[in-house]
Scaffold this motif. Structure first.
Motif, mmCIF file in Angstrom:
data_model
loop_
_atom_site.group_PDB
_atom_site.id
_atom_site.type_symbol
_atom_site.label_atom_id
_atom_site.label_comp_id
_atom_site.label_asym_id
_atom_site.label_seq_id
_atom_site.Cartn_x
_atom_site.Cartn_y
_atom_site.Cartn_z
ATOM 1 N N UNK A 166 0.838 -1.204 0.000
ATOM 2 C CA UNK A 166 0.000 0.000 0.000
ATOM 3 C C UNK A 166 0.874 1.255 0.000
ATOM 4 N N UNK A 167 1.935 1.250 0.810
ATOM 5 C CA UNK A 167 2.849 2.401 0.838
ATOM 6 C C UNK A 167 3.481 2.588 -0.544
ATOM 7 N N UNK A 168 3.911 1.473 -1.134
ATOM 8 C CA UNK A 168 4.589 1.551 -2.426
ATOM 9 C C UNK A 168 3.674 2.101 -3.510
ATOM 10 N N UNK A 169 2.381 1.782 -3.429
ATOM 11 C CA UNK A 169 1.476 2.201 -4.494
ATOM 12 C C UNK A 169 0.747 3.503 -4.163
ATOM 13 N N UNK A 170 1.069 4.104 -3.000
ATOM 14 C CA UNK A 170 0.269 5.242 -2.540
ATOM 15 C C UNK A 170 0.330 6.448 -3.470
ATOM 16 N N UNK A 171 1.402 6.617 -4.215
ATOM 17 C CA UNK A 171 1.500 7.802 -5.083
ATOM 18 C C UNK A 171 1.413 7.442 -6.564
ATOM 19 N N UNK A 172 0.767 6.343 -6.882
ATOM 20 C CA UNK A 172 0.647 5.884 -8.275
ATOM 21 C C UNK A 172 1.971 5.933 -9.019
ATOM 22 N N UNK A 173 2.966 5.180 -8.588
ATOM 23 C CA UNK A 173 4.276 5.254 -9.235
ATOM 24 C C UNK A 173 4.241 4.660 -10.644
ATOM 25 N N UNK A 174 5.159 5.133 -11.477
ATOM 26 C CA UNK A 174 5.245 4.583 -12.827
ATOM 27 C C UNK A 174 5.981 3.255 -12.807
ATOM 28 N N UNK A 175 6.854 3.105 -11.817
ATOM 29 C CA UNK A 175 7.651 1.873 -11.744
ATOM 30 C C UNK A 175 7.676 1.370 -10.303
ATOM 31 N N UNK A 176 7.386 0.098 -10.131
ATOM 32 C CA UNK A 176 7.494 -0.511 -8.806
ATOM 33 C C UNK A 176 8.578 -1.576 -8.866
ATOM 34 N N UNK A 177 9.561 -1.456 -7.976
ATOM 35 C CA UNK A 177 10.603 -2.477 -7.896
ATOM 36 C C UNK A 177 10.300 -3.325 -6.661
ATOM 37 N N UNK A 178 10.120 -4.619 -6.863
ATOM 38 C CA UNK A 178 9.818 -5.499 -5.730
ATOM 39 C C UNK A 178 10.945 -6.508 -5.589
ATOM 40 N N UNK A 179 11.662 -6.431 -4.462
ATOM 41 C CA UNK A 179 12.807 -7.313 -4.242
ATOM 42 C C UNK A 179 12.363 -8.497 -3.397
ATOM 43 N N UNK A 180 12.178 -9.631 -4.007
ATOM 44 C CA UNK A 180 11.728 -10.858 -3.329
ATOM 45 C C UNK A 180 10.529 -10.577 -2.420
ATOM 46 N N UNK A 181 9.412 -10.097 -2.969
ATOM 47 C CA UNK A 181 8.324 -9.658 -2.112
ATOM 48 C C UNK A 181 7.626 -10.785 -1.348
ATOM 49 N N UNK A 182 7.823 -12.031 -1.751
ATOM 50 C CA UNK A 182 7.074 -13.107 -1.082
ATOM 51 C C UNK A 182 7.970 -14.157 -0.453
ATOM 52 N N UNK A 183 9.291 -13.950 -0.516
ATOM 53 C CA UNK A 183 10.210 -14.997 -0.055
ATOM 54 C C UNK A 183 10.035 -15.318 1.422
ATOM 55 N N UNK A 184 9.748 -14.291 2.236
ATOM 56 C CA UNK A 184 9.677 -14.526 3.677
ATOM 57 C C UNK A 184 8.314 -15.051 4.106
ATOM 58 N N UNK A 185 7.402 -15.259 3.168
ATOM 59 C CA UNK A 185 6.028 -15.622 3.539
ATOM 60 C C UNK A 185 5.751 -17.106 3.325
ATOM 61 N N UNK A 186 4.743 -17.600 4.023
ATOM 62 C CA UNK A 186 4.320 -18.986 3.851
ATOM 63 C C UNK A 186 3.608 -19.178 2.524
ATOM 64 N N UNK A 187 3.548 -20.441 2.082
ATOM 65 C CA UNK A 187 3.008 -20.697 0.746
ATOM 66 C C UNK A 187 1.591 -20.186 0.534
ATOM 67 N N UNK A 188 0.712 -20.400 1.518
ATOM 68 C CA UNK A 188 -0.674 -19.965 1.284
ATOM 69 C C UNK A 188 -0.764 -18.433 1.302
ATOM 70 N N UNK A 189 0.066 -17.791 2.131
ATOM 71 C CA UNK A 189 0.078 -16.330 2.170
ATOM 72 C C UNK A 189 0.739 -15.800 0.889
ATOM 73 N N UNK A 190 1.779 -16.498 0.433
ATOM 74 C CA UNK A 190 2.434 -16.120 -0.816
ATOM 75 C C UNK A 190 1.430 -16.116 -1.965
#
Lengths: 329, 346
Positions: A166-190
């Motif tokens: 939500x923070x990342x998308x709060x200003x409608x960015x043209x580019x979003x860089x996501x560095x391993x956004x789901x690595x730390x999460x469990x499979x169902x949450x991923x």
């Protein structure tokens, strides 16, 4: 029209044992609305590439010594820090790997979203709050008005990652860089977060640079892929071409390493050896010590990326003689 | 030479006893961790990490335990090795209840049950060379008749390293090499049971497959029995014969790999399987398999622990805890509505 163009990016890190150059002049483009997956194993340079794009690499002790980063036709490398601050979060936003450490523990979740909004937009606190709650709703957070007043330690990993998105998308960015956004999460949450990303990609029309080591996540989300190995991009192209007809021996090996779900394999394919340390990258093709097709040429020269098919690039001498898509065997 | 005979001796016994021999029985195992708090540090609650689980392992089995973080799978591993004391229950290894053992007896039995931990980076003393780390085993076990040097070299060779590696310090080895040394250390005393607690999750995929292949080779070579703990279903499917699915400290389903992946009966197993991202852009996930988060193990939901996230949930699920039922031969499931799910699968 490319939104982001990285040309010949080279970095240097200073250490007690002398300088290390983990990136070997990498180049890639990102079109508007494209979702590019940057894939590689630990130490291949994917995260530092991401940090270089937003010029935060100096905080990790690195220094950009060569190349250019063109974003919206402007070279970010020549921009002063003050202007970079206006770009970060507003035009380019960054989602880091670990949702557990990315939020400030002493601020309420909602206020951290508001902070990002107020840093870039001229809104009153009330308007910003409405926008924050709206964003939280969009992220699939149940009871956003309640979660707004909660502290990060009261939230689960999946919820924290939603706040960060939500923070990342709060200003409608043209580019979003996501560095391993789901690595730390469990499979169902991923699965929940990846599903959320897929919806947001359609909705926000931002371009995404997804950095991951998980080829399953790439197949799920991206429309093009760049495979990195030891500071080089060894193959890049549309997602279907990379997964269905991989050309570089490393890409092939990487895909064969993953245990398949649909049948029981007797033995897994493995790439022998390990990823080299940036201090002692091999001369010639950096994959040559682990490659089963290694030729004499590979030991002395570095292959460049060449286009072998429409938008499908590969850096391997096996495809050099006939660059029209045929294989040299 | 002595060691070699020892190895032969064991394998002869094993052949004599046959493959159906049960080596480990876990009965009604429960572990509650106390939460201390308040001014006088009294118990203010409990984390119910493992709740009344039972299973048997036969010689030569490779059984996987799969579940999300916090489901108690690593606690089970520690309990089985008697590294932590259970709240209640029995652990019977080779017909002996190891929980009644004294420290000295426990040390002897540990030769037969070993563990490989998740993180090879923290598994070594950074000031010990690999040789020192490996030779320590024989001194602790007071095996004075062993030629330690030969033995260390032999172990390194088995796991695909060279004798030179014995002079290295842990920081000089890569993650994969370190995990190989951890495995060498686990097999050093010819154990029968090895507990593998996420042995590859700290490694890169290309190295992961090397380690999995090594473990599989050794299983055949040394007549080992593995309890393999992982959160990655595709690794479990490749590596194990049988799987136990854990959710909030309970085993919700147990079956052979083929059965479990082709006909999952518990809704949680189904959700886990459908949240795997297959590395093929043409097979994209269309629905989210599971909403919500795992509830806290401090306040477990009443009845079936999964009812808060289950789409089949009904009144009975909130009131009564389901018992494990053998639906098909060797396929156990703990769910009130498995028949409905079975019919749906048709």
């Amino acid at each position: 029209m490319s939104l982001l163009e990285v040309n010949g990016l080279k970095l240097r890190f200073h250490s007690l044992d002398g300088p290390v150059e983990p990136l070997n002049g990498i180049s890639f483009q990102l079109k508007k609305g494209e979702v590019l997956g940057l894939v590689g194993e630990t130490g291949c340079g994917k995260s530092i590439t991401a940090k270089s794009i937003i010029k935060l690499i100096s905080y990790s002790g690195g220094e950009i010594i060569n190349g250019s980063i063109i974003f919206n036709k402007e070279n970010l490398l020549t921009k002063p820090e003050k202007e970079m601050q206006k770009i970060r979060g507003a035009k380019i936003s960054f989602i880091s790997q670990n949702p557990m450490n990315s939020l400030d523990p002493v601020y309420r979740a909602g206020d951290q979203i508001i902070e990002a909004i107020l840093a870039h937009k001229k809104l009153s606190y009330k308007e910003a709050k409405n926008k924050a709650v709206e964003l939280m709703q969009l992220m699939g957070i149940p009871l956003p008005e309640k979660v707004f007043y909660q502290y990060p330690h009261e939230l689960s990993g999946g919820m924290k990652q939603r706040i960060i998105i939500a923070i990342a998308l709060s200003c409608d960015p043209a580019l979003v860089i996501a560095d391993e956004p789901t690595t730390a999460l469990d499979v169902t949450i991923q699965a929940q977060i990846i599903d959320l990303f897929s919806k947001l990609i359609k909705q926000f029309q931002s371009s995404f640079l997804l950095i991951t080591h998980d080829l399953g996540v790439v197949a799920q989300m991206c429309n093009s892929v760049a495979i990195m190995y030891a500071g080089n991009i060894v193959e890049k192209g549309p997602v279907r071409k990379i997964f269905h007809s991989p050309k570089h021996p490393y890409t092939k090996g990487l895909l064969e390493c993953i245990p398949k779900m649909d049948w029981k394999q007797k033995k897994l394919n493995a790439i022998p050896g390990a990823v080299p340390h940036p201090r002692n990258f091999p001369i010639g093709c950096r994959f040559s010590p682990r490659c089963q097709y290694v030729m004499k040429k590979c030991l002395s020269q570095q292959p460049e990326l060449i286009e072998i098919d429409n938008e499908h690039f590969v850096a391997c001498f096996r495809y050099f003689n006939n660059s029209n898509g045929g294989r040299n065997e | 030479m002595n060691i070699l005979l020892h190895v032969l001796g064991i394998s002869i016994i094993v052949m004599g006893v046959g493959m159906s021999d049960t080596i480990l029985k876990v009965k009604n195992l429960t572990k509650y961790f106390p939460i201390m708090g308040g001014i006088i540090r009294h118990k203010i609650g409990e984390v119910k990490a493992v709740n009344n689980i039972s299973f048997n392992m036969k010689k030569g089995d490779i059984i996987g335990i799969v579940g999300e973080s916090g489901c108690g799978k690593s606690t089970v591993a520690r309990l089985v090795l008697n590294l932590i004391e259970p709240t209640s229950g029995e652990i019977i290894f080779r017909n002996k209840n190891i929980l009644s053992f004294s420290k000295i007896e426990m040390r002897k039995i540990r030769r037969k049950m070993q563990m490989v931990f998740q993180d090879p980076y923290s598994a070594f003393d950074p000031r010990f060379t690999i040789f020192e780390s490996l030779s320590e085993i024989f001194t602790i076990q007071k095996m004075n008749d062993v030629n330690i040097k030969d033995e260390v070299y032999r172990l390194l060779k088995i796991v695909g390293l060279r004798p030179e590696h014995s002079d290295y310090y842990p920081y000089e080895l890569s993650g994969g090499q370190k995990q190989r040394v951890v495995i060498a250390r686990a097999i050093a005393l010819n154990p029968e049971l090895i507990i593998l607690d996420e042995p590859t999750s700290a490694l890169d995929v290309s190295v992961q497959s090397q380690i999995l292949n090594l473990l599989k080779d050794m299983h055949g070579k040394f007549d080992l029995t593995y309890l393999f703990i992982s959160h990655d279903l595709s690794v479990i499917n490749y590596f194990c014969n049988e799987v136990m699915v854990m959710y909030l400290g309970k085993i919700v389903e147990r079956a052979s790999c083929e059965d479990l992946f082709q006909q999952p009966l518990h809704p949680y197993t189904k959700a886990l399987i459908s949240s795997i991202f297959i590395p093929d852009p043409d097979k994209r996930l269309t629905i989210v398999p599971l909403e919500g988060d795992v509830p806290s193990p401090i306040n477990l939901p009443s009845g079936c622990v999964f009812h808060t996230r289950c789409k089949f949930s009904s009144k009975i699920c909130m009131e009564k805890e389901p018992e494990a039922v053998e639906v098909m031969p060797n396929h156990y499931v703990a769910c009130h509505h498995f028949k409905k799910i079975q019919e749906k699968q048709g």
